[in-house]
Design a protein around this motif. Structure first.
Motif, PDB file in Angstrom:
ATOM      1  N   PHE A 284      10.100  -4.272 -15.279  1.00 28.03           N
ATOM      2  CA  PHE A 284      10.497  -2.986 -14.689  1.00 28.03           C
ATOM      3  C   PHE A 284      11.108  -3.177 -13.304  1.00 28.03           C
ATOM      4  CE2 PHE A 284       6.839  -2.296 -17.479  1.00 28.03           C
ATOM      5  CZ  PHE A 284       7.348  -1.350 -18.346  1.00 28.03           C
ATOM      6  N   ASN A 285      11.577  -4.395 -13.010  1.00 30.50           N
ATOM      7  CA  ASN A 285      12.163  -4.719 -11.705  1.00 30.50           C
ATOM      8  C   ASN A 285      11.153  -4.600 -10.566  1.00 30.50           C
ATOM      9  OD1 ASN A 285      14.837  -3.244 -13.197  1.00 30.50           O
ATOM     10  ND2 ASN A 285      15.161  -5.240 -12.218  1.00 30.50           N
ATOM     11  N   LEU A 286       9.892  -4.908 -10.843  1.00 31.59           N
ATOM     12  CA  LEU A 286       8.881  -4.887  -9.792  1.00 31.59           C
ATOM     13  C   LEU A 286       8.732  -6.277  -9.197  1.00 31.59           C
ATOM     14  CD1 LEU A 286       5.963  -2.730 -11.269  1.00 31.59           C
ATOM     15  CD2 LEU A 286       8.085  -1.997 -10.209  1.00 31.59           C
ATOM     16  N   LEU A 287       8.801  -6.351  -7.881  1.00 30.61           N
ATOM     17  CA  LEU A 287       8.558  -7.612  -7.190  1.00 30.61           C
ATOM     18  C   LEU A 287       7.087  -7.765  -6.843  1.00 30.61           C
ATOM     19  CD1 LEU A 287      11.406  -8.251  -4.580  1.00 30.61           C
ATOM     20  CD2 LEU A 287      10.932  -9.481  -6.704  1.00 30.61           C
ATOM     21  N   LYS A 288       6.447  -6.632  -6.513  1.00 30.76           N
ATOM     22  CA  LYS A 288       5.072  -6.713  -6.034  1.00 30.76           C
ATOM     23  C   LYS A 288       4.384  -5.361  -6.195  1.00 30.76           C
ATOM     24  CE  LYS A 288       2.465  -7.966  -1.841  1.00 30.76           C
ATOM     25  NZ  LYS A 288       2.572  -8.288  -0.399  1.00 30.76           N
ATOM     26  N   THR A 289       3.106  -5.422  -6.537  1.00 31.37           N
ATOM     27  CA  THR A 289       2.258  -4.227  -6.566  1.00 31.37           C
ATOM     28  C   THR A 289       1.062  -4.482  -5.659  1.00 31.37           C
ATOM     29  OG1 THR A 289       2.897  -3.730  -8.853  1.00 31.37           O
ATOM     30  CG2 THR A 289       0.925  -2.660  -8.035  1.00 31.37           C
ATOM     31  N   ASP A 290       0.832  -3.601  -4.714  1.00 28.71           N
ATOM     32  CA  ASP A 290      -0.251  -3.801  -3.749  1.00 28.71           C
ATOM     33  C   ASP A 290      -1.079  -2.526  -3.643  1.00 28.71           C
ATOM     34  OD1 ASP A 290      -1.824  -5.148  -1.977  1.00 28.71           O
ATOM     35  OD2 ASP A 290      -0.472  -4.954  -0.272  1.00 28.71           O
ATOM     36  N   ILE A 291      -2.301  -2.681  -3.172  1.00 33.28           N
ATOM     37  CA  ILE A 291      -3.217  -1.539  -3.035  1.00 33.28           C
ATOM     38  C   ILE A 291      -3.775  -1.521  -1.627  1.00 33.28           C
ATOM     39  CG2 ILE A 291      -5.414  -0.558  -3.806  1.00 33.28           C
ATOM     40  CD1 ILE A 291      -4.826  -1.822  -6.562  1.00 33.28           C
ATOM     41  N   SER A 292      -3.736  -0.344  -1.014  1.00 38.86           N
ATOM     42  CA  SER A 292      -4.305  -0.153   0.317  1.00 38.86           C
ATOM     43  C   SER A 292      -5.121   1.142   0.300  1.00 38.86           C
ATOM     44  CB  SER A 292      -3.196  -0.069   1.370  1.00 38.86           C
ATOM     45  OG  SER A 292      -3.739   0.217   2.646  1.00 38.86           O
ATOM     46  N   ASP A 293      -6.439   0.998   0.393  1.00 42.27           N
ATOM     47  CA  ASP A 293      -7.351   2.143   0.308  1.00 42.27           C
ATOM     48  C   ASP A 293      -7.128   2.862  -1.022  1.00 42.27           C
ATOM     49  OD1 ASP A 293      -9.413   3.769   1.158  1.00 42.27           O
ATOM     50  OD2 ASP A 293      -8.059   5.181   2.134  1.00 42.27           O
ATOM     51  N   THR A 294      -6.599   4.111  -0.998  1.00 41.40           N
ATOM     52  CA  THR A 294      -6.320   4.832  -2.251  1.00 41.40           C
ATOM     53  C   THR A 294      -4.813   4.988  -2.464  1.00 41.40           C
ATOM     54  OG1 THR A 294      -6.558   6.951  -1.110  1.00 41.40           O
ATOM     55  CG2 THR A 294      -8.507   6.081  -2.229  1.00 41.40           C
ATOM     56  N   LYS A 295      -4.046   4.095  -1.888  1.00 38.60           N
ATOM     57  CA  LYS A 295      -2.589   4.111  -2.074  1.00 38.60           C
ATOM     58  C   LYS A 295      -2.150   2.882  -2.865  1.00 38.60           C
ATOM     59  CE  LYS A 295      -1.730   6.488   2.337  1.00 38.60           C
ATOM     60  NZ  LYS A 295      -1.340   7.779   1.799  1.00 38.60           N
ATOM     61  N   VAL A 296      -1.177   3.093  -3.747  1.00 41.04           N
ATOM     62  CA  VAL A 296      -0.573   1.991  -4.495  1.00 41.04           C
ATOM     63  C   VAL A 296       0.864   1.819  -4.001  1.00 41.04           C
ATOM     64  CG1 VAL A 296       0.177   1.158  -6.753  1.00 41.04           C
ATOM     65  CG2 VAL A 296      -2.013   2.318  -6.532  1.00 41.04           C
ATOM     66  N   LYS A 297       1.185   0.618  -3.577  1.00 40.12           N
ATOM     67  CA  LYS A 297       2.529   0.322  -3.085  1.00 40.12           C
ATOM     68  C   LYS A 297       3.252  -0.552  -4.107  1.00 40.12           C
ATOM     69  CE  LYS A 297       1.242   0.644   1.790  1.00 40.12           C
ATOM     70  NZ  LYS A 297       1.297  -0.006   3.132  1.00 40.12           N
ATOM     71  N   ILE A 298       4.427  -0.095  -4.522  1.00 40.05           N
ATOM     72  CA  ILE A 298       5.192  -0.790  -5.552  1.00 40.05           C
ATOM     73  C   ILE A 298       6.562  -1.141  -4.994  1.00 40.05           C
ATOM     74  CG2 ILE A 298       6.108  -0.639  -7.893  1.00 40.05           C
ATOM     75  CD1 ILE A 298       4.035   1.549  -8.427  1.00 40.05           C
ATOM     76  N   LEU A 299       6.876  -2.428  -4.985  1.00 42.08           N
ATOM     77  CA  LEU A 299       8.156  -2.890  -4.465  1.00 42.08           C
ATOM     78  C   LEU A 299       9.109  -3.154  -5.632  1.00 42.08           C
ATOM     79  CD1 LEU A 299       9.793  -3.766  -1.961  1.00 42.08           C
ATOM     80  CD2 LEU A 299       8.876  -6.085  -2.302  1.00 42.08           C
ATOM     81  N   PHE A 300      10.201  -2.374  -5.672  1.00 39.53           N
ATOM     82  CA  PHE A 300      11.239  -2.522  -6.701  1.00 39.53           C
ATOM     83  C   PHE A 300      12.408  -3.330  -6.127  1.00 39.53           C
ATOM     84  CE2 PHE A 300       9.027   1.323  -7.956  1.00 39.53           C
ATOM     85  CZ  PHE A 300       9.065   1.328  -9.348  1.00 39.53           C
ATOM     86  N   SER A 301      13.036  -4.122  -6.994  1.00 34.10           N
ATOM     87  CA  SER A 301      14.229  -4.849  -6.579  1.00 34.10           C
ATOM     88  C   SER A 301      15.125  -5.065  -7.794  1.00 34.10           C
ATOM     89  CB  SER A 301      13.857  -6.200  -5.964  1.00 34.10           C
ATOM     90  OG  SER A 301      15.025  -6.907  -5.579  1.00 34.10           O
ATOM     91  N   SER A 302      16.417  -4.735  -7.649  1.00 27.80           N
ATOM     92  CA  SER A 302      17.365  -4.891  -8.749  1.00 27.80           C
ATOM     93  C   SER A 302      18.722  -5.329  -8.211  1.00 27.80           C
ATOM     94  CB  SER A 302      17.516  -3.579  -9.521  1.00 27.80           C
ATOM     95  OG  SER A 302      18.587  -3.644 -10.431  1.00 27.80           O
ATOM     96  N   SER A 303      19.167  -6.502  -8.654  1.00 26.43           N
ATOM     97  CA  SER A 303      20.499  -6.949  -8.251  1.00 26.43           C
ATOM     98  C   SER A 303      21.566  -6.122  -8.965  1.00 26.43           C
ATOM     99  CB  SER A 303      20.677  -8.440  -8.581  1.00 26.43           C
ATOM    100  OG  SER A 303      20.456  -8.673  -9.969  1.00 26.43           O
TER     101      SER A 303
END
Length: 246
Positions: free
Chosen positions: A160-179
């Motif tokens: 799904f073009n995800l570089l990284k999925t991270d969690i901070s407290d009750t937040k989910v951070k999703i890093l997308f990247s697409s050339s």
């Protein structure tokens, strides 16, 4: 000696009869509770005249109900109904060893538990216990699925073009990247215990390209809340914004 043996045999029979009676009580209560149980999210680990102990989420949450005196003339599952004098929850999760997704699930469940105030006031007698177990099970079930969704994205995010999925407290951070789309951005989703019944607040930080909050909002507005909400959000962003338009 014969008399002593006889007394011991009598005592043994009385102990066995007592054990059978307790087992019968536990079975009766469990059967009654099972009639209210729509989700298999709790197990009984202890039931006595003093207390009942339930576990949730692979034994990572312990729920203890302390009983008071029986209520005259009132019965619950064939046994005297008792007052409930206290109810407590304890996390047994080893947060240092557990995956971040499991820690998030625990935080959301305890967020729900704490938001309800005094559980003992909501459940003054045994009659109310099945509904309490049902309410907790609903939240545990939803949050458990969320944890599984996050684990899925961590494992298969590249699709799904995800570089990284991270969690901070009750937040989910999703890093997308697409050339292909010449885009890189981070989507931060704020989660709560009512997931997935309502849309999720989010922010977008654009790193490369022109995809920002307006474009993400347009896509996510078409994704209805519900089962596998997070996975469907990610899939829609991937499909609508990060693929070759041809």
């Amino acid at each position: 000696l014969c008399r002593e043996l006889s007394d011991l045999e009598t005592e043994k029979e009385q102990v066995l009869a007592g054990i059978k009676q307790l087992q019968k009580k536990e079975k009766s209560c469990e059967e009654l509770l099972n009639t209210y149980k729509n989700f298999n999210e709790w197990e009984i680990s202890e039931w006595s005249d003093q207390q009942a102990v339930f576990t949730f989420l692979y034994d990572s949450i312990e729920f203890t109900v302390v009983f008071g005196s029986p209520i005259d003339g009132d019965f619950f599952g064939g046994i005297p109904c008792r007052k409930i004098v206290s109810m407590s929850f304890e996390s047994l999760l080893d947060e240092e060893a557990a995956p971040l997704s499991s820690c998030l699930v625990q935080r959301l469940i305890f967020q729900f538990i704490e938001s309800k105030g005094s559980w003992q006031e909501r459940c003054p007698t045994l009659h109310y216990l099945p509904q309490v177990l049902h309410d907790i099970s609903l939240v545990v079930s939803r949050c458990k699925v969320l944890g599984e969704e996050i684990e899925f994205l961590e494992k298969w995010g590249g699709k799904f073009n995800l570089l990284k999925t991270d969690i901070s407290d009750t937040k989910v951070k999703i890093l997308f990247s697409s050339s292909t789309a010449f885009a890189k951005f981070e989507l931060t989703l704020s989660l709560s215990a009512n997931y997935p019944s309502a849309s999720l607040p989010f922010t977008v930080q654009t790193k490369i390209g022109n995809i920002g909050e307006e474009e993400i909002s347009a896509v996510l507005s078409r994704v209805p809340a519900g089962y596998h909400y997070l996975r469907r959000m990610v899939s829609s962003i991937h499909q609508d914004l990060l693929q070759d338009p041809r």
